[in-house]
Design a protein around this motif. Sequence first.
Motif, PDB file in Angstrom:
ATOM      1  N   ASN A 113       0.811  -1.217   0.000  1.00 15.42           N
ATOM      2  CA  ASN A 113       0.000   0.000   0.000  1.00 15.42           C
ATOM      3  C   ASN A 113       0.844   1.266   0.000  1.00 15.42           C
ATOM      4  N   ASP A 114       1.950   1.245   0.729  1.00 19.49           N
ATOM      5  CA  ASP A 114       2.746   2.444   0.945  1.00 19.49           C
ATOM      6  C   ASP A 114       4.015   2.521   0.114  1.00 19.49           C
ATOM      7  N   GLU A 115       4.522   1.386  -0.334  1.00 15.61           N
ATOM      8  CA  GLU A 115       5.836   1.355  -0.974  1.00 15.61           C
ATOM      9  C   GLU A 115       5.761   0.790  -2.382  1.00 15.61           C
ATOM     10  N   TYR A 116       6.648   1.322  -3.221  1.00 14.42           N
ATOM     11  CA  TYR A 116       6.818   0.780  -4.564  1.00 14.42           C
ATOM     12  C   TYR A 116       8.293   0.918  -4.921  1.00 14.42           C
ATOM     13  N   TYR A 131      12.585   4.197  -5.573  1.00 12.61           N
ATOM     14  CA  TYR A 131      11.876   3.826  -4.347  1.00 12.61           C
ATOM     15  C   TYR A 131      10.880   4.943  -4.075  1.00 12.61           C
ATOM     16  N   ILE A 132       9.583   4.629  -4.099  1.00 12.95           N
ATOM     17  CA  ILE A 132       8.530   5.605  -3.822  1.00 12.95           C
ATOM     18  C   ILE A 132       7.858   5.235  -2.507  1.00 12.95           C
ATOM     19  N   ASN A 133       7.778   6.205  -1.608  1.00 12.35           N
ATOM     20  CA  ASN A 133       7.235   6.001  -0.264  1.00 12.35           C
ATOM     21  C   ASN A 133       6.050   6.934  -0.070  1.00 12.35           C
ATOM     22  N   ASN A 134       4.858   6.375   0.009  1.00 15.87           N
ATOM     23  CA  ASN A 134       3.641   7.183   0.173  1.00 15.87           C
ATOM     24  C   ASN A 134       3.162   7.202   1.624  1.00 15.87           C
ATOM     25  N   SER A 135       3.998   6.717   2.550  1.00 19.68           N
ATOM     26  CA  SER A 135       3.624   6.696   3.962  1.00 19.68           C
ATOM     27  C   SER A 135       4.111   7.964   4.653  1.00 19.68           C
TER      28      SER A 135
END
Length: 479
Positions: free
Chosen positions: A404-407, A423-427
């Motif tokens: 949910n939060d990481e890609y 590294y994408i962090n949506n948290s």
Amino acid sequence: MKKPIFKMFLLTALLAGLYSCNSSDEVSSKSPEASTFKIINVTTHDGRPFSTGNTKTSLTGKYVDNPGGGVMMQAFYWDVPSGGNWWNTVGTKVTAWGNAGIGSIWLPPASKAQNGAFSMGYDPTDYFDFGDYNQNGSVETRFGSKTELVNLITKAHAENMKVYADIVINHNSGGASESNPFTGTNTWTNFTGIASGKFKRTYADFYKNSFGNNDEGAFGGFPDLCHAAPNVQDWLWKRTDGVGKYYKNTMKFDGWRFDYVKGFGSWVVRDWNANVGGFSVGELWDSNVNILNDWANNANSSVFDFACYYKMNDAFDGNNLNLLTDDMMWKRNPYKAVTFVTNHDTDEIWAKELAYAYILTHEGYPTIFYRDYEEWLNKAKLNNLIWIHNNKATGNTSILYADNDEYIARRNGYNGNPGLVVYINNSTATLERWIQTNWSSKQIKDFTGNSTWYPTTQGDQWVKIQCPPKSYTVWSLNI
């Protein structure tokens, strides 16, 4: 643009610790955390699972042949200031855009439309009036004069940038009323009095007519241009002095953005491309990747990746980055996918910086929106991502991790270019994760500056990387 100077690092066991994730202690063996590395269940579009070990490759396995493969600027937005100054405004930007790494600009419809000096060009009347005839209430278009347009194109070419024309050929507007035997009424389909005297047309060139009642779709109540009519084909793409060839050979446009391609058959764009040439991309507003891919193949054209657009909207704003593993046009055919975060018609994604980090590190032909770049977002961050795209984003794509939060995804590099890991962090917290690279015993760094780590990959290519909250990092060899 100059590449960074290659630096040699002679690492001993003592110095290895200096280049660890936390700059104080190197991991000598794979951390237990690595054993929890998530394997993503990605399948091909026909349902077959991949079998690539701990990573999942993109659906095509193709690479962009040159570093980056180009970045497009949509050089307008809806309702840009009227008054005939827009061509000059864009002209003041192209040098800086070129220096930033922008390779092409997409301009709004350039010819005179029904609303004259107030029109955004999507209600075309005279395809050969670029602001040099007094009709529809003005001489200049909303954007300026023909001379100013030519100057802009010339300046862009001097910066080694290509210029794409927005082509509206589904419908016309601004014709005079005439008796129409096919409808039994009067219709606004008489364009014989246009000031340029070129591409005159009547009811015989619009549906319904001798060719039928309709084609794939009308728009907004405007007269629906019939591409089956010989006069329409001749003037749009066959004649040496017709619209397509005049735009390309005289006005010096390099390519085309076709508006509302749902309104006519894909064969129209295919025939245009075969007769005129140049880059082309179609606006096929549909999130179904099968529809996008079929149209692109049948039209022999690129297409805007609306499948990617809507997946990014749901992933970043809906806090479900797992959706980025789903099918998109760039995964089907990166050479025919034009990716974007917003445009003049739709602006739904709130987490735009994360979305730009996604499209500028992945395959496809990314587009940057004028207002995002010039007004709304951090230009320095976008310039950094453009540089990364042009210099590091090579090779096919392997998705390494998603929740949910990481890609996390890896571009695998090509022809000596090492590629990257994004590294994408949506948290709301800083996150760390072990990932497998293509680099053995090499120091890497984050080229965005969002992390100060300088880790060294292990002999088996594993390494620990980090990403700040609501942000992204892009890792590659520290050379």
